[in-house]
Design an enzyme around this catalytic site. Sequence first.
Site, PDB file in Angstrom:
ATOM      1  N   ASP A 169      -3.225   9.623  -5.283  1.00  0.00           N
ATOM      2  CA  ASP A 169      -4.388   8.576  -5.170  1.00  0.00           C
ATOM      3  C   ASP A 169      -4.692   8.747  -3.558  1.00  0.00           C
ATOM      4  O   ASP A 169      -3.996   8.331  -2.607  1.00  0.00           O
ATOM      5  CB  ASP A 169      -3.547   7.239  -5.272  1.00  0.00           C
ATOM      6  N   GLU A 262       4.633   0.480   1.375  1.00  0.00           N
ATOM      7  CA  GLU A 262       3.487   0.393   0.324  1.00  0.00           C
ATOM      8  C   GLU A 262       4.122  -0.533  -0.721  1.00  0.00           C
ATOM      9  O   GLU A 262       4.790  -0.062  -1.478  1.00  0.00           O
ATOM     10  CB  GLU A 262       3.150   1.853  -0.187  1.00  0.00           C
ATOM     11  N   GLU A 271       5.563  -6.476  -9.302  1.00  0.00           N
ATOM     12  CA  GLU A 271       6.800  -5.807  -9.202  1.00  0.00           C
ATOM     13  C   GLU A 271       7.763  -6.260  -8.096  1.00  0.00           C
ATOM     14  O   GLU A 271       8.651  -6.070  -7.564  1.00  0.00           O
ATOM     15  CB  GLU A 271       6.601  -4.223  -8.844  1.00  0.00           C
ATOM     16  N   HIS A 420      -4.906   4.118  -7.944  1.00  0.00           N
ATOM     17  CA  HIS A 420      -4.174   3.882  -9.089  1.00  0.00           C
ATOM     18  C   HIS A 420      -3.763   2.692  -9.459  1.00  0.00           C
ATOM     19  O   HIS A 420      -3.198   2.488 -10.499  1.00  0.00           O
ATOM     20  CB  HIS A 420      -2.777   4.701  -8.690  1.00  0.00           C
TER      21      HIS A 420
END
Length: 539
Positions: A169, A262, A271, A420
Amino acid sequence: MDDSSGLKPKELEFTLAAVSQFSSSSLSSSSSSSSSVIARFSADSGVAELRFHRDSEFIDGFNVDIGTSQLFKLGPVQSLCVSEISGAGKEKSYSRAVTIQFRNEDESRDFHSAFEQWQKDVIQAGIHLPNGAIAASKSKFDYKIEPSSAKMYFHYYGQLLHQQNMLQDYVRTGTYYAAVIENRVDFTGRVVVDVGAGSGILSLFAAQAGAKHVYAVEASEMAEYARKLIAGNRALAQRITVIKGKVEEVELAEKADILISEPMGTLLVNERMLESYIIARDRFLVPNAKMFPSIGRIHMAPFSDEYLFVEIANKALFWQQQNYYGVDLTPLYGSAFQGYFSQPVVDAFDPRLLVSPPLCHVIDFNEIKEEDLFEIDIPLKFIASVGTRVHGLACWFDVLFNGSAVQRWLTTAPGAPTTHWYQIRCVLSQPIYVMAGQEITGRLHMIAHNAQSYTMYLSLSAKMWGPGAVQGGILQTASGKLDLKEPYYRMSQPQSYTMAQDQQPQQLLQAQAIPIHTEDLDEAELLQQPSENTGPQLQ
């Protein structure tokens, strides 16, 4: 008590205003009671416990095992202590909660500090079990996340093919590279912590920018690959240490000046890695340290997409068969229909599908508390730019790298180069009708769950046109419940739409033209919008 246990050898007491079992009126002590309630920390038989007493008598059913409990603030003088207890045969574990009322904010703060210190001692020493074995205490991560979800999560990110997907990405990787290299002044001679280091690519970027030392913290098996990759870059390897473990559990030899990570998932918060990012901030950074990224924004706007709506609705037609090998499937049609609409759609879409200019919800990573991410409530208010059917809410995010030399944005906006993460759309099973200039109101309420994601409750409302509007208006409302953990990965590129569906394709939605008010952030001028020339420029 055996001193080798490492637990505090003496008791510690606090006087409380009240204590009660959560959502229960029984076994409670009210603040009006003439007898005080004492919370007593103790470490009898090597097990750290919190016990509650009134008139010197133990209140049965309220004792808390500090090693398997977690304390949350409900307000300035009220907290919730959640404990894990096991059912018969240890096959299941259940949660029990105790509400604690303090007399003032100072006592609340002191109690929380004591609880954290006692829990830290338990983690360092381990918990003595009846058979004499020692088990490591659970971390914050383990309390919040169910083991099966964590296992799948770390297995996923422990595979090179998924790391390759993220590395390829180029919007993501290139923006991180530019943000780090162009801000060498922030990294040169500094100690850096890379949270969720994965392959170690961000750690290598930080070392390239002149970092004195980088601690790459990675909990999955990818840590071994990161060691191998870093060792293969000898000029940088001596300044990078890979630590396998969760940021909630590992210890570092020194405090850091910069945190890089990230931690973004779909809709920014999926998440729940942002919570680990915040925990790392509190555990590892010196005061006034830098965070890369430092700010995140969730952008939202209503959209109209008949093609998508029909596509989702048609999936449930299978269940309208009355003679499927002699079986009538129609009793499950309603459940299937709602099930398909409970999936957020992940794909890239044409920004001309948006019905109004977007609004945004700002998350300042420098200031936000971990518990603020447990529940996110966003009021919605839009003005429709066109007359159409509204099918739901479209969302995307961006993050700011607030470097001392250069400020860079990483955006996932529709119309921008696709990442992505794509974009996400919450489709309602019942569209609403709007006219140009009409107000659309609603709410996006997200509640974190232990599968590392969020349950989303969306509602959108608009006044109906006609005789009812003259009498004050009749609201038409559509609502839905969606699970961010279970999206529909459509992931198509933006479709071409005829001019009939372009919905006034003037600069209706320049997704980044969003004002930030001064009350949102202390330094609003840092939130200047990404421009066309702010993309990463790699040599």
